[in-house]
Design a protein around this motif. Structure first.
Motif, PDB file in Angstrom:
ATOM      1  N   UNK A   1       0.819  -1.208   0.000  1.00 57.01           N
ATOM      2  CA  UNK A   1       0.000   0.000   0.000  1.00 57.01           C
ATOM      3  C   UNK A   1       0.852   1.255   0.000  1.00 57.01           C
ATOM      4  N   UNK A   2       0.180   2.406  -0.128  1.00 55.66           N
ATOM      5  CA  UNK A   2       0.885   3.677  -0.257  1.00 55.66           C
ATOM      6  C   UNK A   2       0.204   4.761   0.569  1.00 55.66           C
TER       7      UNK A   2
ATOM      8  N   UNK B   1      -7.446  10.842   7.655  1.00 48.53           N
ATOM      9  CA  UNK B   1      -7.264  10.306   6.308  1.00 48.53           C
ATOM     10  C   UNK B   1      -7.319  11.347   5.191  1.00 48.53           C
ATOM     11  N   UNK B   2      -7.067  12.608   5.518  1.00 54.03           N
ATOM     12  CA  UNK B   2      -7.256  13.662   4.516  1.00 54.03           C
ATOM     13  C   UNK B   2      -6.297  13.556   3.333  1.00 54.03           C
ATOM     14  N   UNK B   3      -5.155  12.890   3.497  1.00 54.77           N
ATOM     15  CA  UNK B   3      -4.207  12.761   2.397  1.00 54.77           C
ATOM     16  C   UNK B   3      -4.366  11.463   1.609  1.00 54.77           C
ATOM     17  N   UNK B   4      -5.310  10.637   2.037  1.00 61.53           N
ATOM     18  CA  UNK B   4      -5.615   9.438   1.280  1.00 61.53           C
ATOM     19  C   UNK B   4      -4.707   8.251   1.557  1.00 61.53           C
ATOM     20  N   UNK B   5      -5.141   7.111   1.052  1.00 60.14           N
ATOM     21  CA  UNK B   5      -4.411   5.850   1.167  1.00 60.14           C
ATOM     22  C   UNK B   5      -4.753   5.013  -0.057  1.00 60.14           C
ATOM     23  N   UNK B   6      -3.746   4.393  -0.646  1.00 58.75           N
ATOM     24  CA  UNK B   6      -3.947   3.546  -1.826  1.00 58.75           C
ATOM     25  C   UNK B   6      -3.499   2.136  -1.469  1.00 58.75           C
TER      26      UNK B   6
END
Length: 262
Positions: A127-128, A139-144
């Motif tokens: 993941x990233x 989680x405002x900067x996201x997760x991939x």
């Protein structure tokens, strides 16, 4: 006059077709990679061992050498029962690596060739996360999540998380995850193609799921306009995967190579 217009139209169509062909046949160039075949030790110029943290997935992360091994050109990240409980009472230890502070990228393609062990409460993940807190705290900067595998399932999860999906609960506009069948006993190539307007998830080079950037929705839907770093870890237990069974341990995730393209 008619002949002139016809020729002009043909030229314009030809230019458009040529541009589309160039975009669709664009060659990716490797900008970063590790094949784990030069030494029997982890390349610390590229990777840092993930330490224990308070996140649901990080309860047993460690830099203990017994959870890491490089042999035959592969990186082995292991999940084991803790050898002793003298100074630490946790039951398990898990190995993981990240490129935080050493390598991050924005847009391009990433592929990881890996083989996954299965077991009760076993949760390997690729993941990233964002390199910097551009939009504030998680989680405002996201997760991939390029790949997550649970227990003995014959499928993987590929997921996008953000303030938009986790807090605003916008999980269907657009759909935020997908599952794909996979034989984890084999090596597979887990991948992501990242563009300014979409995330395209892949398995063995084939598209499995696409998460598009939408207009006319809350701006937190797309925090994926900044550099992200990579994490690869053999996780054990957590609220999603459940409790582990010591009889299933040790387990490992074997990484053949990691490649990033632009």
């Amino acid at each position: 006059m008619f002949k002139y217009i016809s020729v002009l139209i043909l030229l314009l169509v030809g230019c458009k077709s040529s541009k589309m062909e160039t975009l669709s046949t664009k060659e990716w160039n490797i900008i970063w990679e590790d094949n784990f075949d030069k030494d029997k030790v982890l390349d610390h110029s590229k990777w840092t061992k993930i330490k224990r943290n308070k996140a649901d997935w990080g309860n047993y992360m460690t830099d203990y050498e017994g959870c890491f091994e490089i042999k035959n050109g592969n990186l082995h990240l292991k999940g084991i029962q803790k050898p002793d409980h003298i100074n630490d009472t946790v039951p398990y230890l898990t190995g993981g690596v990240e490129t935080k502070g050493k390598f991050s990228f924005q847009y391009g393609k990433i592929e990881i060739k890996a083989k996954l062990d299965s077991g009760k409460g076993v949760w390997p993940a690729i993941w990233m996360l964002a390199d910097q807190p551009k939009y504030g705290k998680y989680p405002r900067n996201g997760e991939i999540d390029i790949m997550e595998h649970l227990n003995y399932e014959n499928k993987i999860y590929q997921t996008v998380h953000s303030y938009y999906t986790l807090v605003l609960k916008e999980k269907e506009n657009p759909p935020y995850y997908s599952t794909t069948e996979v034989n984890t006993e084999n090596f597979n190539v887990y991948g992501l193609e990242w563009y300014p307007d979409k995330l395209v998830f892949t398995l063995n080079g084939k598209k499995t799921f696409e998460y598009p950037r939408l207009d006319n929705v809350d701006k937190t839907q797309w925090p994926f306009d900044q550099p992200f770093y990579l994490m690869i870890d053999m996780q054990i237990e957590g609220s999603w995967v459940g409790e582990a069974d010591p009889k299933d341990l040790p387990v490992e995730m074997i990484i053949d190579w990691v490649k990033v393209y632009q």
